[in-house]
Design an enzyme around this catalytic site. Sequence first.
Site, PDB file in Angstrom:
ATOM      1  N   GLY A 147      21.074 -33.243  26.625  1.00  0.00           N
ATOM      2  CA  GLY A 147      20.268 -34.107  27.271  1.00  0.00           C
ATOM      3  C   GLY A 147      18.830 -33.543  27.475  1.00  0.00           C
ATOM      4  O   GLY A 147      18.454 -32.471  27.004  1.00  0.00           O
ATOM      5  N   LEU A 148      17.990 -34.498  27.737  1.00  0.00           N
ATOM      6  CA  LEU A 148      16.806 -34.331  27.871  1.00  0.00           C
ATOM      7  C   LEU A 148      16.249 -33.201  28.963  1.00  0.00           C
ATOM      8  O   LEU A 148      17.148 -32.963  29.844  1.00  0.00           O
ATOM      9  CB  LEU A 148      15.869 -35.719  28.181  1.00  0.00           C
ATOM     10  CG  LEU A 148      15.809 -36.674  27.086  1.00  0.00           C
ATOM     11  CD1 LEU A 148      15.225 -37.887  27.745  1.00  0.00           C
ATOM     12  CD2 LEU A 148      15.128 -36.247  25.974  1.00  0.00           C
ATOM     13  N   SER A 149      15.301 -32.597  28.812  1.00  0.00           N
ATOM     14  CA  SER A 149      14.574 -31.804  29.742  1.00  0.00           C
ATOM     15  C   SER A 149      14.599 -32.436  31.257  1.00  0.00           C
ATOM     16  O   SER A 149      13.894 -33.669  31.114  1.00  0.00           O
ATOM     17  CB  SER A 149      13.182 -31.158  29.379  1.00  0.00           C
ATOM     18  OG  SER A 149      12.822 -30.219  30.382  1.00  0.00           O
ATOM     19  N   GLY A 150      15.029 -32.010  32.470  1.00  0.00           N
ATOM     20  CA  GLY A 150      15.113 -32.696  33.481  1.00  0.00           C
ATOM     21  C   GLY A 150      16.159 -33.596  33.816  1.00  0.00           C
ATOM     22  O   GLY A 150      16.025 -34.390  34.725  1.00  0.00           O
ATOM     23  N   SER A 151      17.274 -33.767  32.803  1.00  0.00           N
ATOM     24  CA  SER A 151      18.128 -34.728  32.920  1.00  0.00           C
ATOM     25  C   SER A 151      19.143 -34.358  33.769  1.00  0.00           C
ATOM     26  O   SER A 151      20.182 -35.026  34.271  1.00  0.00           O
ATOM     27  CB  SER A 151      18.930 -35.048  31.351  1.00  0.00           C
ATOM     28  OG  SER A 151      19.394 -33.977  30.763  1.00  0.00           O
ATOM     29  N   GLY A 152      19.328 -33.010  34.217  1.00  0.00           N
ATOM     30  CA  GLY A 152      20.315 -32.428  35.194  1.00  0.00           C
ATOM     31  C   GLY A 152      21.399 -31.553  34.330  1.00  0.00           C
ATOM     32  O   GLY A 152      22.298 -30.976  35.081  1.00  0.00           O
ATOM     33  N   LYS A 153      21.154 -31.154  33.196  1.00  0.00           N
ATOM     34  CA  LYS A 153      22.050 -30.165  32.500  1.00  0.00           C
ATOM     35  C   LYS A 153      22.317 -28.995  33.230  1.00  0.00           C
ATOM     36  O   LYS A 153      23.430 -28.571  33.759  1.00  0.00           O
ATOM     37  CB  LYS A 153      21.525 -29.765  31.193  1.00  0.00           C
ATOM     38  CG  LYS A 153      21.452 -31.060  30.308  1.00  0.00           C
ATOM     39  CD  LYS A 153      21.041 -30.519  28.748  1.00  0.00           C
ATOM     40  CE  LYS A 153      19.670 -29.924  28.720  1.00  0.00           C
ATOM     41  NZ  LYS A 153      18.430 -30.604  29.523  1.00  0.00           N
ATOM     42  N   SER A 154      21.128 -28.378  33.705  1.00  0.00           N
ATOM     43  CA  SER A 154      21.380 -27.096  34.342  1.00  0.00           C
ATOM     44  C   SER A 154      21.915 -27.141  35.678  1.00  0.00           C
ATOM     45  O   SER A 154      22.785 -26.329  36.181  1.00  0.00           O
ATOM     46  CB  SER A 154      19.927 -26.284  34.288  1.00  0.00           C
ATOM     47  OG  SER A 154      19.619 -25.834  33.126  1.00  0.00           O
ATOM     48  N   SER A 174      19.484 -29.223  22.949  1.00  0.00           N
ATOM     49  CA  SER A 174      20.150 -29.373  21.640  1.00  0.00           C
ATOM     50  C   SER A 174      19.962 -30.703  21.249  1.00  0.00           C
ATOM     51  O   SER A 174      20.937 -31.457  21.013  1.00  0.00           O
ATOM     52  CB  SER A 174      21.643 -28.908  21.772  1.00  0.00           C
ATOM     53  OG  SER A 174      22.369 -29.779  22.972  1.00  0.00           O
TER      54      SER A 174
END
Length: 199
Positions: free
Chosen positions: A34-41, A108
């Site tokens: 997902g985009l940066s800031g989308s909550g992946k981490s 990714s």
Amino acid sequence: MSQSSNITWHDSEVTKSDRQQQNGHKSVVIWFTGLSGSGKSTVSVELEKALFQLEKHSYRLDGDNVRHGLNKNLGFSPEDRKENIRRIGEVSKLLVDAGTIAITAFISPYRADRDEVREILEDGEFIEVYTECSVEACEQRDPKGLYKKARSGEIKEFTGISASYEAPHQPEITINTEHQSVEESVSTIIEYLKNKEII
């Protein structure tokens, strides 16, 4: 970089099945994209904690952390992004072979690169989790100040602004982080793992 023809694969006397049996669960890759800031981490951190509480063996690979070591020689060109994901795919495969649930949190951005990781794993071992979130919402969050830098031209090749992101066509799991809380997102993934008898 060409591969030497003088290397041979050495199988372990302890199999993946042996390790899975000892651990009491199957081993898979849970691949957040997902985009940066989308909550992946954020979601992946809480997922790892939840699995630990359930006494399941997991290990989280984070995009920023990996670039401090294994991938510190890579930039953000399309070629380097591709190599970044290839290396993480191979590390994830080793973790699966070790009977562990690998959790990866990487933008990714290219569908083909994610599909290549899927192809090096066995059927059912690659669980793609799409953290769906609009660019506007991600930019509003901007936890690292990266969107602001990208808008000012300080960061080149920034996904979602000056570089493209290819959303998955058929991810195993989609979590909309604009509407789902972190807890709800983790519960969705845990429920999937239980339904598929992975844990």
